[in-house]
Design an enzyme around this catalytic site. Structure first.
Site, PDB file in Angstrom:
ATOM      1  N   HIS A  71       0.648  -1.146   0.028  1.00 52.45           N
ATOM      2  CA  HIS A  71      -0.100  -0.156   0.077  1.00 52.45           C
ATOM      3  C   HIS A  71       0.890   1.318   0.028  1.00 52.45           C
ATOM      4  O   HIS A  71       1.779   1.504   0.914  1.00 52.45           O
ATOM      5  CB  HIS A  71      -0.781   0.039   1.367  1.00 52.45           C
ATOM      6  N   ASP A  94       0.186   5.710  -1.094  1.00 50.85           N
ATOM      7  CA  ASP A  94      -0.722   6.467  -1.531  1.00 50.85           C
ATOM      8  C   ASP A  94       0.023   7.847  -2.038  1.00 50.85           C
ATOM      9  O   ASP A  94      -0.538   8.861  -2.116  1.00 50.85           O
ATOM     10  CB  ASP A  94      -1.206   7.116  -0.103  1.00 50.85           C
ATOM     11  N   GLU A 116      -9.085   2.025  -3.038  1.00 48.73           N
ATOM     12  CA  GLU A 116      -8.986   2.209  -1.757  1.00 48.73           C
ATOM     13  C   GLU A 116     -10.641   2.974  -1.358  1.00 48.73           C
ATOM     14  O   GLU A 116     -10.649   4.088  -0.911  1.00 48.73           O
ATOM     15  CB  GLU A 116      -7.966   2.984  -1.171  1.00 48.73           C
ATOM     16  N   HIS A 120     -13.319   2.495   3.376  1.00 46.78           N
ATOM     17  CA  HIS A 120     -12.305   3.344   3.796  1.00 46.78           C
ATOM     18  C   HIS A 120     -12.903   3.642   5.206  1.00 46.78           C
ATOM     19  O   HIS A 120     -13.025   2.967   5.917  1.00 46.78           O
ATOM     20  CB  HIS A 120     -12.014   4.486   2.965  1.00 46.78           C
ATOM     21  N   HIS A 171      -9.352  -1.500   6.700  1.00 47.01           N
ATOM     22  CA  HIS A 171     -10.348  -0.415   7.055  1.00 47.01           C
ATOM     23  C   HIS A 171     -11.808  -1.104   7.031  1.00 47.01           C
ATOM     24  O   HIS A 171     -12.626  -0.131   7.666  1.00 47.01           O
ATOM     25  CB  HIS A 171     -10.471   0.620   5.746  1.00 47.01           C
ATOM     26  N   HIS A 197      -2.852  -3.097   4.380  1.00 41.71           N
ATOM     27  CA  HIS A 197      -1.917  -2.232   5.434  1.00 41.71           C
ATOM     28  C   HIS A 197      -2.583  -2.211   6.700  1.00 41.71           C
ATOM     29  O   HIS A 197      -3.375  -1.256   7.145  1.00 41.71           O
ATOM     30  CB  HIS A 197      -1.717  -0.899   4.960  1.00 41.71           C
ATOM     31  N   ASP A 230       1.955   2.000   3.810  1.00 35.81           N
ATOM     32  CA  ASP A 230       1.131   3.083   4.074  1.00 35.81           C
ATOM     33  C   ASP A 230       1.637   4.474   3.758  1.00 35.81           C
ATOM     34  O   ASP A 230       1.433   5.392   4.509  1.00 35.81           O
ATOM     35  CB  ASP A 230       0.155   3.066   5.218  1.00 35.81           C
TER      36      ASP A 230
END
Length: 424
Positions: free
Chosen positions: A39, A41, A141, A168, A214, A235, A304
């Site tokens: 993961h 971002d 995500e 999420h 999540h 993650h 993450d």
């Protein structure tokens, strides 16, 4: 296996040579088994900092982030699941458009830079490693990105998406989040609805990895009981070490073992130490605990980076991953176990997801639709004939009634009587 055998032989030989340290072992191991990071971002930060204008930056060296090409190479990172994330505030609004824009920036990034390579299968992932490329996998995500639409899910797959986190920080109309940040789509005793199960089934059919990071624990359990393919927590860390609900309790770890999935440990300090500060030893404690519960063959790494604000000392960016591997070796993890964590566990899950897809190849695309009352979205267009302008509702009903067979009979009778009266 031959590569690992050669590496073990070299390691044993070098172990008797003065100066061959755990750091050297970590770097050598990661040369043969470079990391697959579950993961990242970076795409989110490209939107926040640069409004997705790749022409304004050089991805070899990017300020204000922890990820760029130079540091990925230093950290022996060979593949990343790049998250295409849009905030929960876009649910019921323009989440689909925003998700498309994030897919666009990832695909541009991974095709315009020769160091990157976009991949959509295990075979392409392995070939990318052989070519010394950094492989890009695309992951959605948050299930709010598909706007409760299986056709939208299928189109995202066609665009290269190979994984989706079902939630999420907000519930969707069909799955439940671990977060209470948004008070939307609240349900009792229904953490995965009938439509939610249809989403999981269609992901299995497509060959898309189901990501449970999540999700609420109840949703995660329901999904693992329903999915035909292994799942991942892309993650998430151990709840027993840090009691944050984003982490995974031992009870779910046992279910994950039955499912043969993977938990990819998150490095965000708040999920590691339950504080803003943490260190590499704290991170390794999560690996040790999960290994003691379900074994090393179900663990990966999902850093993450770019999706969180604080990371442990010594793991501040993607170039520092070898320090974590060094710590695991120092704690007597074997080279075989570490190679599994670095990439082989994720590759196994991806292969199994593709195997299930191949078994389901004769299944037609699902035509399940979510009930309108479950979506509760006034902006969602329901296709029905428009009301004629200027007519009251009772006249609209009357005019529609006259369009049927009975209405035509009545109309004919009225016309006939009118002609008779006029004749007289």
């Amino acid at each position: 296996m031959k590569s690992l055998g050669h590496l073990l032989a070299i390691s044993c030989l070098c172990g008797v040579i003065s100066g061959y340290s755990d750091r050297d072992r970590a770097h050598d191991l990661m040369f043969v088994y470079p990391l697959i990071d579950g993961h990242n971002d970076l795409a989110l930060q490209l939107r926040i900092l640069h409004n997705n204008r790749l022409s304004q930056i050089d991805l070899h060296n990017v300020n204000k982030v922890a990820t760029d090409i130079t540091r990925l190479q230093e950290g022996r990172v060979q593949a990343l699941m790049f998250a295409v994330y849009v905030m929960c505030g876009a649910q019921e609004k323009d989440a689909v458009r925003l998700t498309l824009e994030q897919i666009d920036v990832v695909k541009r990034m991974c095709t315009e830079y020769p160091d990157f390579e976009l991949v959509t299968s295990v075979q392409e992932l392995q070939k990318s490693k052989d070519r010394r490329k950094i492989a890009c996998l695309i992951s959605i995500e948050g299930g709010h990105s598909i706007d409760s639409s299986l056709p939208a899910l299928r189109m995202f797959y066609q665009l290269g998406v190979r994984s989706m986190a079902l939630t999420h920080t907000c519930n969707t109309p069909w799955a439940e989040s671990s977060s209470k940040l948004y008070n939307v789509f609240q349900r009792k005793n229904n953490s995965l609805t009938t439509f939610g199960k249809a989403v999981v089934e269609e992901m299995n059919r497509l060959g898309m990895i189901v990501d449970l990071s999540h999700t609420s624990w109840d949703t995660a359990l329901a999904v693992m009981n329903h999915s035909k393919a292994p799942v991942i927590f892309s993650h998430s860390s151990s709840f027993s070490i840090c009691d944050n609900t984003r982490n995974v309790p031992d009870s779910l770890l046992h279910e994950l073992k039955k499912n043969r999935g993977v938990i990819m440990v998150n490095l965000h300090s708040n999920f590691i130490s339950c504080r803003k500060e943490a260190n590499i030893s704290n991170v390794a404690d999560h690996f040790d605990h999960i290994k003691s519960v379900i074994g090393a063959e179900l663990i990966g790494i999902g850093g993450d980076f770019e999706g969180a604000s604080s990371f442990p000392r010594g793991l501040e960016d993607v170039s520092k991953y070898p320090a974590l591997i060094e710590e695991l070796l120092r704690r007597n993890w074997t080279e075989h176990e570490v190679a599994d964590v670095l990439r082989r566990n994720f590759e196994r899950v991806f292969k199994e997801v593709e195997r299930v897809r191949d078994e389901l190849r004769d299944n037609r695309p699902s035509e399940v639709q979510i009930p309108v009352e479950e979506v509760q979205n006034s902006c969602r267009l329901v296709l029905r004939p428009p009301k004629p302008k200027g007519l009251p509702s009772d006249q609209i009903s009357s005019s529609r009634a006259l369009q049927g067979p009975r209405g035509l009979l009545i109309l004919s009778t009225v016309l006939l009587l009118s002609r008779l009266i006029m004749t007289e």
